[in-house]
Write an enzyme that holds these catalytic residues in place. Structure first.
Site, PDB file in Angstrom:
ATOM      1  N   ASP A 101       0.860  -1.173   0.000  1.00 60.73           N
ATOM      2  CA  ASP A 101       0.000   0.000   0.000  1.00 60.73           C
ATOM      3  C   ASP A 101       0.902   1.230   0.000  1.00 60.73           C
ATOM      4  OD1 ASP A 101      -2.393   1.572   0.389  1.00 60.73           O
ATOM      5  OD2 ASP A 101      -3.233  -0.154   1.438  1.00 60.73           O
ATOM      6  N   ASP A 202      -2.999   4.618  -2.525  1.00 60.14           N
ATOM      7  CA  ASP A 202      -4.086   5.185  -1.735  1.00 60.14           C
ATOM      8  C   ASP A 202      -4.515   6.553  -2.271  1.00 60.14           C
ATOM      9  OD1 ASP A 202      -5.514   4.723   0.911  1.00 60.14           O
ATOM     10  OD2 ASP A 202      -4.683   6.723   1.275  1.00 60.14           O
ATOM     11  N   GLU A 257      -6.134   3.587  -6.304  1.00 57.66           N
ATOM     12  CA  GLU A 257      -7.406   3.795  -5.619  1.00 57.66           C
ATOM     13  C   GLU A 257      -7.887   5.171  -6.043  1.00 57.66           C
ATOM     14  OE1 GLU A 257      -9.596   3.897  -1.308  1.00 57.66           O
ATOM     15  OE2 GLU A 257      -7.869   5.143  -1.732  1.00 57.66           O
ATOM     16  N   HIS A 330     -11.118  -3.077   3.151  1.00 53.32           N
ATOM     17  CA  HIS A 330     -11.081  -2.703   4.564  1.00 53.32           C
ATOM     18  C   HIS A 330     -11.917  -1.452   4.858  1.00 53.32           C
ATOM     19  CE1 HIS A 330      -8.291  -0.178   2.501  1.00 53.32           C
ATOM     20  NE2 HIS A 330      -8.170   0.595   3.569  1.00 53.32           N
ATOM     21  N   ASP A 331     -12.468  -0.823   3.824  1.00 51.70           N
ATOM     22  CA  ASP A 331     -13.311   0.362   4.006  1.00 51.70           C
ATOM     23  C   ASP A 331     -14.787   0.061   3.774  1.00 51.70           C
ATOM     24  OD1 ASP A 331     -10.992   1.911   4.354  1.00 51.70           O
ATOM     25  OD2 ASP A 331     -10.895   2.424   2.223  1.00 51.70           O
TER      26      ASP A 331
HETATM   27  O1  TEU Z   1      -9.588   5.421   1.421  1.00 47.79           O
HETATM   28  C1  TEU Z   1     -10.025   6.543   0.756  1.00 47.79           C
HETATM   29  C2  TEU Z   1     -11.439   6.603   0.324  1.00 47.79           C
HETATM   30  O2  TEU Z   1     -11.689   7.241  -0.647  1.00 47.79           O
HETATM   31  C3  TEU Z   1     -12.553   5.965   1.041  1.00 47.79           C
HETATM   32  O3  TEU Z   1     -12.756   4.645   0.725  1.00 47.79           O
HETATM   33  C4  TEU Z   1     -12.538   6.319   2.509  1.00 47.79           C
HETATM   34  O4  TEU Z   1     -12.076   5.278   3.310  1.00 47.79           O
HETATM   35  C5  TEU Z   1     -13.855   6.725   3.007  1.00 47.79           C
HETATM   36  O5  TEU Z   1     -13.660   7.272   4.246  1.00 47.79           O
HETATM   37  C6  TEU Z   1     -14.837   5.606   3.060  1.00 47.79           C
HETATM   38  O6  TEU Z   1     -15.943   5.968   3.751  1.00 47.79           O
HETATM   39  C7  TEU Z   1      -8.227   5.264   1.625  1.00 47.79           C
HETATM   40  C8  TEU Z   1      -7.985   4.054   2.507  1.00 47.79           C
HETATM   41  O7  TEU Z   1      -8.451   2.908   1.855  1.00 47.79           O
HETATM   42  C9  TEU Z   1      -8.623   4.292   3.838  1.00 47.79           C
HETATM   43  O8  TEU Z   1      -8.548   3.172   4.681  1.00 47.79           O
HETATM   44  C10 TEU Z   1      -7.936   5.475   4.466  1.00 47.79           C
HETATM   45  O9  TEU Z   1      -8.581   5.805   5.671  1.00 47.79           O
HETATM   46  C11 TEU Z   1      -7.946   6.688   3.544  1.00 47.79           C
HETATM   47  O10 TEU Z   1      -7.608   6.380   2.202  1.00 47.79           O
HETATM   48  C12 TEU Z   1      -6.922   7.691   4.008  1.00 47.79           C
HETATM   49  O11 TEU Z   1      -5.645   7.209   3.804  1.00 47.79           O
END
Ligand code: TEU
Ligand code: CA
Length: 559
Positions: A101, A202, A257, A330-331
């Protein structure tokens, strides 16, 4: 690397590990690198060939490692660099690649760059971050952070605001500054030289900020939308530069992403000419159940809308760019609790619908077991900064009632994906001998890997079959490269499509509902012979009309 027609990353299946929740090896209740290393054979058995590791770098963990304070060190809780090297070596020996990541839209506020940057207005690293004067006694714009509150934090030392689209402990880097970009390319090269196999980048769609800092529309809460900084004016310039300086020198896989990406933008990010990244990882399909006010408002996810959306991406990128295929990470809350009814049949049906599409599939830890959302109960049981901040802000402001918001958080919280991996029926699901950092889903006694790995009817075995069909079967080319065509777009329960390549065809039919359905195949579809490729229940006889029990999924090769 010269551009290849059939690169390995198109023919791969990725497994995402959230290290904190995968396997604890030393009883401190936190997953770690040694824990992952001890479970590699499980991944080999599943049949995946790429691991995406959520961040393992040194971090104060305001956002579980997405706030990095040293890009060349391992988080103390996860182990040491020697542990990482051992993991990489063992993974490679078992035919597993590791994608790291890469979180470079922002750093931790504890990163030495930011410590310096905030120390004075004329510090050498001041321009590594985005500092602005306030406006009318408040922040420079109305922009909100993705984790509630303003995206601007007042820093009393130098009396200016810094920008943070995530937590205030995650200040955004200033990509306009060529020295920032050099630092990023250096650290990427450092990891490539170590032998890692790629990067998941990310929020890479947010690195280029708008030319003008102006207020943004407010959709539900108190602040302007942060999507103003998606696909900024120079993002493709930066990525092409990164590609020339680093990516093109290694045989690695890159996935961006790309929150807020459009089809046209995706064609640039993941262009088939290899000038930027290999593929996009975007969220339109999983955001379909957002209400008009965003994530913390619920709308039902209609199947015709989901079909239209996924089909748009299937057809739109075919031949010109490359998709990631996913429902879980994970989100995201667990898909089997979202589109399914938590049953194994629904887990298999949803997986079939996704895994026969064009793109690189991602399996998120526990998805292959049909792991479900977790009954957390009170807000105290949640750990995620996003959920906790939203709860505080929306209830304290009086915008939402606590009970109603809590029921929404129960459905949508990222913590649903972050409960410990359910290995077996022993205490804490075999995840830890200590106290887990977040609660274990109480259904682990029956829903766990040990109960499924040897069972030919389990969700695990079904995923294993799906992965094997894609990676090494007579239909592999068709599954990876075939052209997609949606059938019956308006049907509210059936997701059916074909894949076609060089005169060979697959027919995929999924009854994504808890009721039995009769389904008439379109007149235009014809075939002489057919063969069942896969089915999650006794396959229905293939005729013009199909009788489909609840959650039936079936795939035929038709000639
Ligand atoms: O996620 C960014 C994002 O655009 C979303 O999926 C975000 O998690 C949003 O809050 C969802 O409701 C990335 C990572 O995957 C996430 O875990 C991190 O918190 C975020 O970036 C910041 O680095
Ligand atoms: Ca541990």
């Amino acid at each position: 690397m010269a551009k290849q027609q059939h690169p390995w990353w198109k023919e791969s299946v990725v497994y995402q590990i959230y290290p904190r929740s995968f396997q604890d090896s030393n009883g401190d209740g936190i997953g770690d690198l040694e824990g992952i290393r001890s479970r590699l054979d499980y991944l080999v058995r599943l049949g995946v060939n790429v691991i995406w590791l959520s961040p393992v770098y040194r971090s104060p963990n305001d956002d579980n490692g997405y706030d990095i304070s040293d890009y060349r060190a391992i988080m103390d809780e996860f182990g040491t660099m020697a542990d990482f090297d051992a993991l990489l070596r063992d993974a490679h020996a078992k035919g597993l690649r590791i994608v790291m990541d890469l979180v470079v839209n922002h750093t931790s506020d504890e990163h030495p760059w930011f410590v310096e940057s905030r120390s004075s207005r004329d510090n050498d690293k001041r321009d590594f971050y985005i500092w602005r004067e306030g406006k009318n006694g408040g922040p420079p714009t109305n922009w909100g952070s993705c984790f509630s509150g303003s995206a601007w934090e007042w820093d009393p030392k130098t009396e200016m605001y810094y920008l943070h689209f995530f937590s205030k402990k995650q200040p955004d880097l200033n990509w306009e500054n060529p020295r920032v970009r050099e630092e990023v390319y250096d650290l990427m090269t450092w990891w490539c030289e170590k032998g890692i196999d790629g990067f998941r980048m990310d929020v890479i769609s947010m690195i280029s900020k708008p030319d003008r800092y102006e207020d943004a529309p407010v959709y539900g809460g108190l602040y302007g939308s942060s999507s103003v900084t998606c696909n900024g004016p120079r993002v493709h310039t930066y990525l092409r530069e990164m590609n020339q300086r680093v990516l093109s020198k290694y045989d690695i896989m890159t996935v961006g992403e790309t929150a807020g990406v459009t089809l046209d933008e995706a064609k640039k990010y993941a262009a088939a000419d290899g000038s930027e990244l290999n593929m996009v990882f975007q969220f339109e399909h999983v955001d379909l159940d957002f209400g008009p006010g965003g994530k913390w408002y619920r709308d039902p996810m209609s199947l015709p809308a989901l079909k239209a959306n996924l089909s748009k991406w299937q057809n739109g990128l075919d031949g010109v760019a490359w998709n990631s295929l996913f429902f879980c990470n994970h989100d995201q809350p667990r898909i089997v609790s979202r589109l399914g009814d938590n049953s194994p049949a629904s887990a298999k049906c949803i997986a079939t619908m996704l895994h026969f599409m064009q793109g690189t599939p991602y399996v998120y830890q526990g998805e292959e077991l049909g792991m479900t959302n977790c009954p957390f109960g009170p807000i105290e049981n949640y750990r995620d900064i996003e959920s906790l901040n939203a709860y505080r802000e929306l209830t304290e402001s009086g915008l939402r009632q606590p009970e109603e918001l809590l029921s929404c958080i129960a459905c949508k919280s990222r913590d649903n994906a972050r409960t410990p991996m359910q290995w077996d029926a022993s205490p804490n699901a075999g995840f830890t001998s200590g106290t887990p950092w977040i609660m274990v889903n109480p259904n682990y006694k029956t829903l766990n890997a040990a109960a499924q790995v040897e069972d030919p009817d389990s969700v695990f075995s079904y995923y294993r079959t799906l992965i094997a069909l894609r990676r090494s079967s007579p239909w592999s080319r068709l599954i990876v490269y075939g052209h997609y065509a949606l059938l019956a777009p308006e049907d509210p329960e059936i997701f059916a499509y074909t894949r076609e390549l060089d005169g060979e065809r697959l027919l995929v039919v999924c009854n994504l509902s808890p009721k039995a359905r009769c389904f008439d195949l379109p007149e235009a579809l014809s075939w002489k012979e057919s063969e069942v490729v896969l089915s999650n229940q006794e396959p229905p006889a293939l005729g013009r009309t199909l009788d489909l029990p609840p959650w039936q999924a079936a795939v035929w090769a038709i000639h």
